[in-house]
Design an enzyme around this catalytic site. Structure first.
Site, PDB file in Angstrom:
ATOM      1  N   ASN A  35     -32.769  23.591  32.320  1.00 40.72           N
ATOM      2  CA  ASN A  35     -32.015  22.706  33.164  1.00 40.72           C
ATOM      3  C   ASN A  35     -33.160  22.379  34.362  1.00 40.72           C
ATOM      4  OD1 ASN A  35     -32.940  24.984  34.789  1.00 40.72           O
ATOM      5  ND2 ASN A  35     -30.798  25.716  35.347  1.00 40.72           N
ATOM      6  N   LEU A  36     -34.292  22.607  34.102  1.00 35.85           N
ATOM      7  CA  LEU A  36     -35.331  21.871  35.034  1.00 35.85           C
ATOM      8  C   LEU A  36     -35.216  22.481  36.516  1.00 35.85           C
ATOM      9  CD1 LEU A  36     -35.869  18.254  33.535  1.00 35.85           C
ATOM     10  CD2 LEU A  36     -37.081  20.370  32.800  1.00 35.85           C
ATOM     11  N   SER A  37     -34.691  23.596  36.490  1.00 37.37           N
ATOM     12  CA  SER A  37     -34.542  24.173  37.821  1.00 37.37           C
ATOM     13  C   SER A  37     -35.851  24.936  38.458  1.00 37.37           C
ATOM     14  CB  SER A  37     -33.354  25.373  37.975  1.00 37.37           C
ATOM     15  OG  SER A  37     -33.898  26.382  37.132  1.00 37.37           O
ATOM     16  N   PHE A  84     -35.730  32.501  27.073  1.00 38.35           N
ATOM     17  CA  PHE A  84     -36.498  32.763  28.288  1.00 38.35           C
ATOM     18  C   PHE A  84     -35.686  32.505  29.538  1.00 38.35           C
ATOM     19  CE2 PHE A  84     -40.662  33.450  26.566  1.00 38.35           C
ATOM     20  CZ  PHE A  84     -41.008  32.688  25.238  1.00 38.35           C
ATOM     21  N   LYS A  88     -36.443  34.405  37.777  1.00 33.69           N
ATOM     22  CA  LYS A  88     -37.342  35.699  37.666  1.00 33.69           C
ATOM     23  C   LYS A  88     -38.105  35.976  39.057  1.00 33.69           C
ATOM     24  CE  LYS A  88     -41.558  33.360  36.897  1.00 33.69           C
ATOM     25  NZ  LYS A  88     -43.029  34.127  37.133  1.00 33.69           N
ATOM     26  N   SER A 128     -38.541  42.924  30.487  1.00 31.75           N
ATOM     27  CA  SER A 128     -39.579  43.112  31.327  1.00 31.75           C
ATOM     28  C   SER A 128     -39.943  44.509  31.645  1.00 31.75           C
ATOM     29  CB  SER A 128     -39.080  42.345  32.846  1.00 31.75           C
ATOM     30  OG  SER A 128     -40.020  42.761  33.809  1.00 31.75           O
ATOM     31  N   TYR A 153     -33.049  41.182  40.002  1.00 31.97           N
ATOM     32  CA  TYR A 153     -33.854  40.664  38.936  1.00 31.97           C
ATOM     33  C   TYR A 153     -34.101  41.901  37.840  1.00 31.97           C
ATOM     34  CZ  TYR A 153     -37.890  39.544  36.008  1.00 31.97           C
ATOM     35  OH  TYR A 153     -38.462  39.361  34.785  1.00 31.97           O
ATOM     36  N   LYS A 157     -32.341  42.356  33.809  1.00 28.18           N
ATOM     37  CA  LYS A 157     -33.136  42.465  32.718  1.00 28.18           C
ATOM     38  C   LYS A 157     -32.330  43.793  31.884  1.00 28.18           C
ATOM     39  CE  LYS A 157     -35.828  39.052  32.496  1.00 28.18           C
ATOM     40  NZ  LYS A 157     -35.572  38.133  31.647  1.00 28.18           N
TER      41      LYS A 157
HETATM   42  C1  WQD Z   1     -48.690  42.057  41.484  1.00 32.60           C
HETATM   43  C2  WQD Z   1     -49.586  42.586  42.492  1.00 32.60           C
HETATM   44  C3  WQD Z   1     -48.279  42.917  44.629  1.00 32.60           C
HETATM   45  C4  WQD Z   1     -48.892  38.735  45.696  1.00 32.60           C
HETATM   46  C5  WQD Z   1     -44.367  40.277  38.279  1.00 32.60           C
HETATM   47  C6  WQD Z   1     -42.849  39.340  38.393  1.00 32.60           C
HETATM   48  C7  WQD Z   1     -41.704  39.864  37.654  1.00 32.60           C
HETATM   49  C8  WQD Z   1     -42.163  40.669  36.323  1.00 32.60           C
HETATM   50  C9  WQD Z   1     -43.701  41.309  36.450  1.00 32.60           C
HETATM   51  C10 WQD Z   1     -41.935  39.391  34.277  1.00 32.60           C
HETATM   52  C11 WQD Z   1     -48.353  43.385  43.317  1.00 32.60           C
HETATM   53  C12 WQD Z   1     -49.683  42.250  44.574  1.00 32.60           C
HETATM   54  C13 WQD Z   1     -48.884  39.756  44.877  1.00 32.60           C
HETATM   55  C14 WQD Z   1     -49.557  38.603  46.833  1.00 32.60           C
HETATM   56  C15 WQD Z   1     -50.551  40.667  46.507  1.00 32.60           C
HETATM   57  N1  WQD Z   1     -42.635  39.478  35.512  1.00 32.60           N
HETATM   58  N2  WQD Z   1     -49.781  40.721  45.500  1.00 32.60           N
HETATM   59  N3  WQD Z   1     -50.445  39.444  47.304  1.00 32.60           N
HETATM   60  O1  WQD Z   1     -44.767  42.121  41.526  1.00 32.60           O
HETATM   61  O2  WQD Z   1     -45.979  43.142  39.460  1.00 32.60           O
HETATM   62  O3  WQD Z   1     -44.047  41.462  39.121  1.00 32.60           O
HETATM   63  O4  WQD Z   1     -44.519  40.548  37.294  1.00 32.60           O
HETATM   64  O5  WQD Z   1     -40.643  40.054  34.329  1.00 32.60           O
HETATM   65  O6  WQD Z   1     -40.894  38.892  37.474  1.00 32.60           O
HETATM   66  O7  WQD Z   1     -42.697  39.305  39.841  1.00 32.60           O
HETATM   67  O8  WQD Z   1     -46.161  40.609  40.058  1.00 32.60           O
HETATM   68  O9  WQD Z   1     -47.949  38.801  40.951  1.00 32.60           O
HETATM   69  O10 WQD Z   1     -45.959  39.452  42.590  1.00 32.60           O
HETATM   70  O11 WQD Z   1     -47.740  41.403  42.290  1.00 32.60           O
HETATM   71  O12 WQD Z   1     -51.202  41.688  46.988  1.00 32.60           O
HETATM   72  O13 WQD Z   1     -49.867  37.534  47.470  1.00 32.60           O
HETATM   73  O14 WQD Z   1     -50.241  41.650  43.565  1.00 32.60           O
HETATM   74  O15 WQD Z   1     -48.418  43.561  45.665  1.00 32.60           O
HETATM   75  O16 WQD Z   1     -49.144  44.740  43.890  1.00 32.60           O
HETATM   76  P1  WQD Z   1     -45.343  41.840  39.979  1.00 32.60           P
HETATM   77  P2  WQD Z   1     -47.025  39.940  41.491  1.00 32.60           P
END
Ligand code: WQD
Length: 343
Positions: A35-37, A84, A88, A128, A153, A157
């Site tokens: 849906n290109l959202s 997919f 998320k 996830s 979220y 899942k």
């Molecule tokens: C990783 C680490 C943050 C941003 C993601 C997706 C989720 C799922 C799993 C698929 C954490 C730290 C982050 C920043 C930071 N994916 N961080 N500064 O939260 O593990 O989850 O992957 O299903 O949908 O959200 O990933 O990249 O947000 O954070 O220090 O500006 O990096 O605290 O420790 P997360 P993330």
């Protein structure tokens, strides 16, 4: 021999577009619904430039039950589906849970209903590692208890996996594989497709590359008082191309009837844990760019540490991640530079 057609929902998105490339590379026809959202048709251009094939594309919302059913009357040769399409962003789901429950659950329900009605037997579902919450034991295996989700979220899942198991129990012709991703990062080595978060990135790696290229002033590191080697959180950062290839292996498993049961679950990660500072230091090493970052308070909802036990995927799927963190971070940087320079 006629090619088999795979439907990729959410296929103009980050992981979907990389998976479309890998499916085409091994000879499948691909049709995408999106849906290109949270993505644009630019990714179709990228897939075409990489593979020489432009996937068929239908733009509509999978929450529209009639449109989903109509799709399957038009495309009556779908052999398998990779689903997919979902919202998320963990933080957004806390602020707007109803959008997440409606979008992520209704889209799957509509797809499964259509699969039953039009006799499409195979689905690979994008799950996830968030279903594990903070695991008691690390690395985390597929047998680890599902804990109360830390966000709406993550809860969608968990509920989607239950919808799959209940539906498969009721409809014996359906077979599904859930792939539980860890942290997908990086970009295709061509730098023609990659992660394109709309607005301010929520995730670490796009925030790193946008800071390095000058789009963001400073990276905030959320917490350095965790019980980890350097105090920052640990995650399992998997190259998106390795993740895409895992989907191809799962689709082949179903299409060749190699699945051992009608519902299988696999952790898709590298099997290694890296701290936030590991990722930053690796990025600085491979890019030659000094990153401007600051240690700040923890981000609510973050778990302390998680990384995958990938034995099941290695032995049963015959799949293993190939990329090093160095290669992964360099691919993310090449993508950021290519995308911004072409603007
Ligand atoms: C990783 C680490 C943050 C941003 C993601 C997706 C989720 C799922 C799993 C698929 C954490 C730290 C982050 C920043 C930071 N994916 N961080 N500064 O939260 O593990 O989850 O992957 O299903 O949908 O959200 O990933 O990249 O947000 O954070 O220090 O500006 O990096 O605290 O420790 P997360 P993330």
């Amino acid at each position: 021999m006629k090619k088999q057609t795979v439907l990729v929902t959410g296929g103009t998105g980050y992981i979907g577009s990389h998976t479309a490339v890998e499916l085409i590379n091994v000879g499948y026809d691909v049709v995408i619904i999106d849906n290109l959202s949270n993505s644009t048709k630019d990714s179709l251009d990228g897939v075409e430039k990489i593979t020489g094939v432009r996937p068929l594309f239908e733009q509509f919302d999978l929450c529209d039950r009639e449109k989903v059913l109509d799709f399957f009357t038009k495309y009556n040769d779908i052999s398998a589906i990779i689903h997919f399409a979902a919202s998320k962003a963990v933080g957004e789901s806390v602020d707007n849970p109803l959008l997440y429950y409606r979008n992520n659950l209704s889209s799957l329900i509509n797809i499964l209903e259509a699969m039953s009605k039009y006799k499409v037997p195979n689905i690979v579902f994008s799950s996830s590692c968030t279903v594990y919450g903070q695991p008691e034991q690390l690395p985390v295996t597929e047998q680890a208890p599902i804990q109360k989700a830390m966000s709406p979220y993550g809860n969608t899942k968990q509920i989607c996996e239950e919808i799959l198991t209940d539906t498969i129990h009721a409809i014996s012709s359906l077979r599904a594989i859930s792939l539980r991703y860890f942290n997908p990062v990086g970009a295709h080595p061509s730098a023609l497709i990659g992660e394109l978060p709309i607005g301010v990135p929520a995730n670490l790696v796009p925030f790193i590359t946008q800071t390095a290229i000058g789009l963001r002033q400073e990276l905030k590191v959320f917490g350095n008082d965790y019980n980890t080697p350097d105090g920052t959180c640990v995650r399992d950062y998997i190259h998106v191309v390795d993740l895409a290839k895992a989907h191809v292996v799962a689709i082949k498993r179903l299409l060749e009837n190699k699945n051992k049961s009608n519902y299988e679950v696999f952790n898709i990660g590298t099997g290694n844990g890296n701290t936030v500072l590991d990722v930053i230091n690796t990025f600085e090493k491979v890019s030659g760019v000094k990153l401007n970052y600051k240690l700040v308070d923890r981000r609510p909802g973050d778990i302390e540490k998680v990384w995958a036990d990938t034995t099941h995927a290695n032995h049963v799927l015959g799949w293993k991640s190939q990329s090093t963190l160095d290669e992964t971070m360099l691919s993310a940087w090449k993508w950021e530079q290519h995308y911004r320079n072409k603007k």
